[in-house]
Motif scaffolding. Sequence first.
Motif, PDB file in Angstrom:
ATOM      1  N   UNK A   1       1.086  -1.155  -0.066  1.00 20.87           N
ATOM      2  CA  UNK A   1      -0.042  -0.020   0.046  1.00 20.87           C
ATOM      3  C   UNK A   1       1.032   1.335  -0.258  1.00 20.87           C
ATOM      4  N   UNK A   2       0.272   2.154  -0.419  1.00 26.46           N
ATOM      5  CA  UNK A   2       1.101   3.400  -0.313  1.00 26.46           C
ATOM      6  C   UNK A   2       0.176   4.663   0.353  1.00 26.46           C
ATOM      7  N   UNK A   3       0.586   5.600   0.733  1.00 30.07           N
ATOM      8  CA  UNK A   3      -0.078   6.872   1.273  1.00 30.07           C
ATOM      9  C   UNK A   3       0.766   7.288   2.775  1.00 30.07           C
ATOM     10  N   UNK A   4      -0.164   8.137   3.266  1.00 24.38           N
ATOM     11  CA  UNK A   4       0.360   8.858   4.532  1.00 24.38           C
ATOM     12  C   UNK A   4       0.387   7.710   5.684  1.00 24.38           C
ATOM     13  N   UNK A   5      -0.492   7.005   5.816  1.00 25.70           N
ATOM     14  CA  UNK A   5      -0.471   5.746   6.806  1.00 25.70           C
ATOM     15  C   UNK A   5       0.815   4.925   6.672  1.00 25.70           C
ATOM     16  N   UNK A   6       1.116   4.372   5.685  1.00 24.41           N
ATOM     17  CA  UNK A   6       2.283   3.728   5.356  1.00 24.41           C
ATOM     18  C   UNK A   6       3.579   4.617   5.577  1.00 24.41           C
ATOM     19  N   UNK A   7       3.479   5.898   5.394  1.00 23.35           N
ATOM     20  CA  UNK A   7       4.719   6.749   5.805  1.00 23.35           C
ATOM     21  C   UNK A   7       4.823   6.879   7.419  1.00 23.35           C
ATOM     22  N   UNK A   8       3.704   7.111   7.800  1.00 19.70           N
ATOM     23  CA  UNK A   8       3.628   7.223   9.290  1.00 19.70           C
ATOM     24  C   UNK A   8       4.156   5.869   9.890  1.00 19.70           C
ATOM     25  N   UNK A   9       3.786   4.845   9.656  1.00 23.69           N
ATOM     26  CA  UNK A   9       4.429   3.450  10.042  1.00 23.69           C
ATOM     27  C   UNK A   9       5.741   3.436   9.720  1.00 23.69           C
ATOM     28  N   UNK A  10       6.231   3.959   8.672  1.00 29.86           N
ATOM     29  CA  UNK A  10       7.614   3.791   8.288  1.00 29.86           C
ATOM     30  C   UNK A  10       8.465   4.660   9.424  1.00 29.86           C
ATOM     31  N   UNK A  11       8.028   6.100   9.719  1.00 30.32           N
ATOM     32  CA  UNK A  11       8.599   6.784  10.511  1.00 30.32           C
ATOM     33  C   UNK A  11       8.674   6.081  12.190  1.00 30.32           C
ATOM     34  N   UNK A  12       7.428   5.217  12.519  1.00 29.25           N
ATOM     35  CA  UNK A  12       7.584   4.597  13.810  1.00 29.25           C
ATOM     36  C   UNK A  12       8.668   3.705  13.645  1.00 29.25           C
ATOM     37  N   UNK A  13       8.840   2.881  12.702  1.00 27.92           N
ATOM     38  CA  UNK A  13       9.382   1.691  12.531  1.00 27.92           C
ATOM     39  C   UNK A  13      10.970   2.157  12.731  1.00 27.92           C
ATOM     40  N   UNK A  14      11.339   3.259  12.113  1.00 26.57           N
ATOM     41  CA  UNK A  14      12.800   3.629  12.028  1.00 26.57           C
ATOM     42  C   UNK A  14      13.070   4.234  13.667  1.00 26.57           C
ATOM     43  N   UNK A  15      12.145   4.984  14.028  1.00 23.74           N
ATOM     44  CA  UNK A  15      12.547   5.397  15.370  1.00 23.74           C
ATOM     45  C   UNK A  15      12.484   4.241  16.414  1.00 23.74           C
ATOM     46  N   UNK A  16      11.628   3.098  16.399  1.00 23.50           N
ATOM     47  CA  UNK A  16      11.585   2.336  17.239  1.00 23.50           C
ATOM     48  C   UNK A  16      12.820   1.386  17.106  1.00 23.50           C
ATOM     49  N   UNK A  17      13.288   0.920  15.819  1.00 27.16           N
ATOM     50  CA  UNK A  17      14.387   0.142  15.790  1.00 27.16           C
ATOM     51  C   UNK A  17      15.764   0.835  15.870  1.00 27.16           C
ATOM     52  N   UNK A  18      15.520   2.165  15.442  1.00 27.91           N
ATOM     53  CA  UNK A  18      16.938   2.712  15.491  1.00 27.91           C
ATOM     54  C   UNK A  18      16.698   4.227  15.896  1.00 27.91           C
ATOM     55  N   UNK A  19      16.566   4.315  17.503  1.00 29.53           N
ATOM     56  CA  UNK A  19      16.192   5.319  18.166  1.00 29.53           C
ATOM     57  C   UNK A  19      17.279   6.761  17.629  1.00 29.53           C
ATOM     58  N   UNK A  20      16.960   7.744  17.639  1.00 27.94           N
ATOM     59  CA  UNK A  20      17.712   8.671  16.891  1.00 27.94           C
ATOM     60  C   UNK A  20      19.001   9.101  17.905  1.00 27.94           C
ATOM     61  N   UNK A  21      18.938   9.073  19.101  1.00 31.37           N
ATOM     62  CA  UNK A  21      19.928   9.505  20.003  1.00 31.37           C
ATOM     63  C   UNK A  21      20.864   8.343  19.968  1.00 31.37           C
ATOM     64  N   UNK A  22      20.560   6.969  20.072  1.00 26.48           N
ATOM     65  CA  UNK A  22      21.436   5.955  19.959  1.00 26.48           C
ATOM     66  C   UNK A  22      22.085   5.784  18.620  1.00 26.48           C
ATOM     67  N   UNK A  23      21.205   5.980  17.453  1.00 25.35           N
ATOM     68  CA  UNK A  23      21.743   6.021  15.965  1.00 25.35           C
ATOM     69  C   UNK A  23      22.872   6.896  15.866  1.00 25.35           C
ATOM     70  N   UNK A  24      22.591   8.234  16.391  1.00 23.66           N
ATOM     71  CA  UNK A  24      23.520   9.469  16.184  1.00 23.66           C
ATOM     72  C   UNK A  24      24.839   8.981  16.693  1.00 23.66           C
ATOM     73  N   UNK A  25      24.806   8.325  17.883  1.00 24.15           N
ATOM     74  CA  UNK A  25      25.975   7.919  18.712  1.00 24.15           C
ATOM     75  C   UNK A  25      26.575   6.838  18.016  1.00 24.15           C
TER      76      UNK A  25
END
Length: 176
Positions: free
Chosen positions: A119-143
Amino acid sequence: MNEAGYVAPRALNISRQAIEAHAEKVRRQLGYQPGQDLVTLVNRLGGKISIRNLWNHTPEDGSIIIRGAGEFEIVLSDATSPRRDRFTIAHELGHYFLHFASQLSEVGDGRPMVAQRFATGRAETEAHWFAAQFLMPEVEFRSSWQEFGGHEGAVAMRFQVSLQAASVRAQALNLQ
């Protein structure tokens, strides 16, 4: 609603920062640490993982089928790698914790939901953002990015994600 009575995920239309903040809150509440096993987490939440041959999939085939709170199935392809599957699982958990949870609070009862594969669309984008932060939290990723001198392979290994997922995350955080 589709013919089986399942609703599709409906976008929340909130900012990426709000989605990522929610993913971080969920991650902490669940006690999930980057790199940990996601199958055990899904099982603990009442869900299950199915692996199928999706060669002849139809557009109606779901990637997550949510029957109710604590009752869902995430469907993975038998042709993808375990690290790729981790992002898919986190993405589908995004639908569960963002889109299913929001309609639960709106209607008081969870209408069954299915997110269609590809599927495509905004709900998919939101799920991508969730997944990225969940798996690769920003602070830990930057470090980790700094620790490994921007070596995508080492960072991907640390978070147990695909090279592509680590690269996209680095781009999203303006590290590349």
